[in-house]
Motif scaffolding. Sequence first.
Motif, PDB file in Angstrom:
ATOM      1  N   ALA A 136      74.494  11.692  40.223  1.00 44.50           N
ATOM      2  CA  ALA A 136      74.831  11.885  40.148  1.00 44.50           C
ATOM      3  C   ALA A 136      72.413  11.041  40.721  1.00 44.50           C
ATOM      4  CB  ALA A 136      73.702  12.861  39.746  1.00 44.50           C
ATOM      5  N   SER A 137      73.088  10.099  40.000  1.00 44.41           N
ATOM      6  CA  SER A 137      72.183   8.680  39.688  1.00 44.41           C
ATOM      7  C   SER A 137      71.650   7.484  40.918  1.00 44.41           C
ATOM      8  CB  SER A 137      71.915   8.712  38.511  1.00 44.41           C
ATOM      9  OG  SER A 137      73.187   7.078  37.807  1.00 44.41           O
ATOM     10  N   LEU A 138      72.774   7.806  41.623  1.00 51.12           N
ATOM     11  CA  LEU A 138      73.547   6.294  42.440  1.00 51.12           C
ATOM     12  C   LEU A 138      72.498   6.160  43.681  1.00 51.12           C
ATOM     13  CD1 LEU A 138      76.089   4.815  43.043  1.00 51.12           C
ATOM     14  CD2 LEU A 138      76.213   6.420  45.050  1.00 51.12           C
ATOM     15  N   ARG A 139      71.678   7.646  43.756  1.00 54.45           N
ATOM     16  CA  ARG A 139      70.571   7.257  44.825  1.00 54.45           C
ATOM     17  C   ARG A 139      69.698   5.746  44.218  1.00 54.45           C
ATOM     18  NH1 ARG A 139      66.685  10.579  44.936  1.00 54.45           N
ATOM     19  NH2 ARG A 139      66.066  12.664  43.121  1.00 54.45           N
ATOM     20  N   ILE A 192      72.702  -0.529  54.024  1.00 55.96           N
ATOM     21  CA  ILE A 192      72.764  -0.347  52.509  1.00 55.96           C
ATOM     22  C   ILE A 192      73.087   1.194  52.274  1.00 55.96           C
ATOM     23  CG2 ILE A 192      71.579  -0.184  50.328  1.00 55.96           C
ATOM     24  CD1 ILE A 192      71.005  -3.058  50.834  1.00 55.96           C
ATOM     25  N   ASP A 193      72.089   2.263  53.505  1.00 51.79           N
ATOM     26  CA  ASP A 193      72.060   3.672  53.244  1.00 51.79           C
ATOM     27  C   ASP A 193      73.502   3.674  53.847  1.00 51.79           C
ATOM     28  OD1 ASP A 193      69.916   3.647  52.271  1.00 51.79           O
ATOM     29  OD2 ASP A 193      68.249   3.474  54.708  1.00 51.79           O
ATOM     30  N   ARG A 194      74.711   2.887  54.862  1.00 52.30           N
ATOM     31  CA  ARG A 194      75.334   3.162  55.080  1.00 52.30           C
ATOM     32  C   ARG A 194      76.567   3.063  53.924  1.00 52.30           C
ATOM     33  NH1 ARG A 194      74.596   0.372  60.424  1.00 52.30           N
ATOM     34  NH2 ARG A 194      76.120  -1.045  59.604  1.00 52.30           N
ATOM     35  N   HIS A 195      76.015   1.370  53.249  1.00 49.24           N
ATOM     36  CA  HIS A 195      76.966   1.664  51.922  1.00 49.24           C
ATOM     37  C   HIS A 195      77.029   2.590  50.523  1.00 49.24           C
ATOM     38  CE1 HIS A 195      79.576  -1.996  52.347  1.00 49.24           C
ATOM     39  NE2 HIS A 195      78.541  -2.429  53.975  1.00 49.24           N
ATOM     40  N   TYR A 196      75.695   3.286  50.792  1.00 52.19           N
ATOM     41  CA  TYR A 196      75.101   4.714  49.815  1.00 52.19           C
ATOM     42  C   TYR A 196      76.208   6.021  50.099  1.00 52.19           C
ATOM     43  CZ  TYR A 196      73.407   8.364  47.348  1.00 52.19           C
ATOM     44  OH  TYR A 196      73.096   9.965  47.453  1.00 52.19           O
ATOM     45  N   PHE A 197      76.110   6.278  50.852  1.00 55.31           N
ATOM     46  CA  PHE A 197      77.221   7.460  51.042  1.00 55.31           C
ATOM     47  C   PHE A 197      78.655   7.319  51.591  1.00 55.31           C
ATOM     48  CE2 PHE A 197      72.761   8.752  53.411  1.00 55.31           C
ATOM     49  CZ  PHE A 197      72.199   9.819  52.675  1.00 55.31           C
ATOM     50  N   GLN A 198      78.774   5.883  51.769  1.00 52.47           N
ATOM     51  CA  GLN A 198      80.107   5.945  51.457  1.00 52.47           C
ATOM     52  C   GLN A 198      80.679   6.124  50.316  1.00 52.47           C
ATOM     53  OE1 GLN A 198      82.585   5.913  53.426  1.00 52.47           O
ATOM     54  NE2 GLN A 198      81.543   5.560  55.184  1.00 52.47           N
ATOM     55  N   HIS A 199      79.594   4.977  49.105  1.00 53.44           N
ATOM     56  CA  HIS A 199      80.234   5.394  47.747  1.00 53.44           C
ATOM     57  C   HIS A 199      79.892   6.616  46.824  1.00 53.44           C
ATOM     58  CE1 HIS A 199      79.071   2.215  43.997  1.00 53.44           C
ATOM     59  NE2 HIS A 199      80.219   3.764  43.301  1.00 53.44           N
ATOM     60  N   PHE A 200      79.170   6.886  47.407  1.00 51.67           N
ATOM     61  CA  PHE A 200      78.898   8.390  47.047  1.00 51.67           C
ATOM     62  C   PHE A 200      80.140   9.888  47.241  1.00 51.67           C
ATOM     63  CE2 PHE A 200      75.787  12.464  47.525  1.00 51.67           C
ATOM     64  CZ  PHE A 200      75.591  12.816  46.461  1.00 51.67           C
ATOM     65  N   LYS A 201      80.193   9.241  48.515  1.00 53.80           N
ATOM     66  CA  LYS A 201      82.179  10.241  48.743  1.00 53.80           C
ATOM     67  C   LYS A 201      82.650   9.511  48.467  1.00 53.80           C
ATOM     68  CE  LYS A 201      84.466  12.650  51.179  1.00 53.80           C
ATOM     69  NZ  LYS A 201      84.421  13.360  52.445  1.00 53.80           N
ATOM     70  N   GLN A 202      83.289   8.300  47.807  1.00 51.58           N
ATOM     71  CA  GLN A 202      84.202   7.385  46.992  1.00 51.58           C
ATOM     72  C   GLN A 202      84.154   8.322  45.672  1.00 51.58           C
ATOM     73  OE1 GLN A 202      84.046   3.580  47.281  1.00 51.58           O
ATOM     74  NE2 GLN A 202      85.238   3.607  45.276  1.00 51.58           N
ATOM     75  N   LEU A 203      83.065   8.152  44.773  1.00 57.94           N
ATOM     76  CA  LEU A 203      82.450   8.368  43.788  1.00 57.94           C
ATOM     77  C   LEU A 203      83.144  10.169  43.397  1.00 57.94           C
ATOM     78  CD1 LEU A 203      79.764   7.458  42.586  1.00 57.94           C
ATOM     79  CD2 LEU A 203      81.751   6.665  41.567  1.00 57.94           C
ATOM     80  N   ALA A 204      83.011  11.027  44.480  1.00 57.04           N
ATOM     81  CA  ALA A 204      83.566  12.552  44.244  1.00 57.04           C
ATOM     82  C   ALA A 204      84.740  12.009  44.767  1.00 57.04           C
ATOM     83  CB  ALA A 204      82.325  13.298  45.133  1.00 57.04           C
ATOM     84  N   THR A 205      85.426  11.981  45.362  1.00 55.21           N
ATOM     85  CA  THR A 205      87.091  11.872  45.531  1.00 55.21           C
ATOM     86  C   THR A 205      87.445  10.848  44.196  1.00 55.21           C
ATOM     87  OG1 THR A 205      86.163  11.274  48.181  1.00 55.21           O
ATOM     88  CG2 THR A 205      89.221  10.479  47.322  1.00 55.21           C
ATOM     89  N   GLU A 206      87.110   9.793  43.717  1.00 56.39           N
ATOM     90  CA  GLU A 206      87.753   8.912  42.389  1.00 56.39           C
ATOM     91  C   GLU A 206      87.605  10.983  41.037  1.00 56.39           C
ATOM     92  OE1 GLU A 206      85.158   6.557  41.269  1.00 56.39           O
ATOM     93  OE2 GLU A 206      86.460   4.973  43.107  1.00 56.39           O
ATOM     94  N   ILE A 207      86.573  11.413  41.658  1.00 52.42           N
ATOM     95  CA  ILE A 207      86.545  12.748  40.064  1.00 52.42           C
ATOM     96  C   ILE A 207      87.162  13.461  40.603  1.00 52.42           C
ATOM     97  CG2 ILE A 207      84.850  14.099  38.832  1.00 52.42           C
ATOM     98  CD1 ILE A 207      82.377  12.453  39.759  1.00 52.42           C
ATOM     99  N   GLY A 208      87.355  13.923  41.532  1.00 47.35           N
ATOM    100  CA  GLY A 208      88.946  15.023  42.121  1.00 47.35           C
ATOM    101  C   GLY A 208      88.638  16.069  42.331  1.00 47.35           C
TER     102      GLY A 208
END
Length: 334
Positions: free
Chosen positions: A88-91, A165-181
């Motif tokens: 939630a705070s990644l941005r 950096i914005d592109r990396h943000y969205f990739q990281h955003f999705k990655q965290l969601a996937t890791e949470i599962g």
Amino acid sequence: MYDNEFGSLNVTIRVLENDLLNQAIYDRMLAADSFRDAVSILRETTYRDKVEKVLENHNYDDMITEELVETYQKLFSITPDPKLVELASLRYTYQNLKVMIKEWIAETNFSEMYFDIGRFDLTELRQAVQLGKSEVLSQAYLNTINDAKTDYSEFKNVHQVEVLIDRHYFQHFKQLATEIGHPSIIEMIDMQIDFKNISTLIRAKYQNRTKNFLRSVLSDAGSFEIEKLIQLGVGDARNLIQSLAETKYKDVLNESLITAGIGISSIKFDYYTDNALMRKMQDAKLQAFGPLPMLAYIYAKETEVRNLRLVLSAKENQINIEETKGRMRMNYVS
């Protein structure tokens, strides 16, 4: 696992929800005779300890930022899984990385632009930017930092670095969601990325942007195929509208149509997508177990401070009440 771990936390979240500003508070503030009277109403709310300072200096942005910082700090301290609050705070973390990369480029201190919100300490982030390595940050952060530094060293283009950096943000955003599962969390994140892509596509369409531009700013972390979006972005406007109307977001799109249905307002689209996400969060808060009520609460708090800033700005600048209400996002509580 999540059902068991979040059962007691969700009781706490229900208590925190009681302190969220309701519509009656906003309406009273808007109807107040002056900025001072509007701010004084906040004495009845969780902002009560910050009111006097705002009355003295009119700096409500500091009050709002402080409230957000305190909210995230509390949630990081009580969550069973810090990745949820990190998500939630990644941005804010990525906004800080943009500032820190600019510091590295200009060899200047811009620390007054930091947001003290995020999972990792600001000192750790700054050190990682300077050294390109960290024993604390995950590889996703380090990839962002080092790719940004490499890109600037090669092309000397600050705006290009921000887009990267914005592109990396969205990739990281999705990655965290996937890791949470959690399937519903992944769905929510896809929804946010898709909305951002469509909003960007609409703006780019009316600016006659090229395929290369679209390829640089759209994220492939959502549910759309990027090449299909790019083709829509450089094609006929009516075809763009028709194609988007065939997606699962057709209701939001239809609310955003202008000019007898042959154009799309990016401002209206952003407004209705925010409200669509809020409806999703209102459904999530009804769950007794699992992580969704906490994420819903965070979204509610972010919407609260957004609406509060809008209301206080309207009172300070004597903006019409109905105009202000028309710009406010859907409230989490009635």
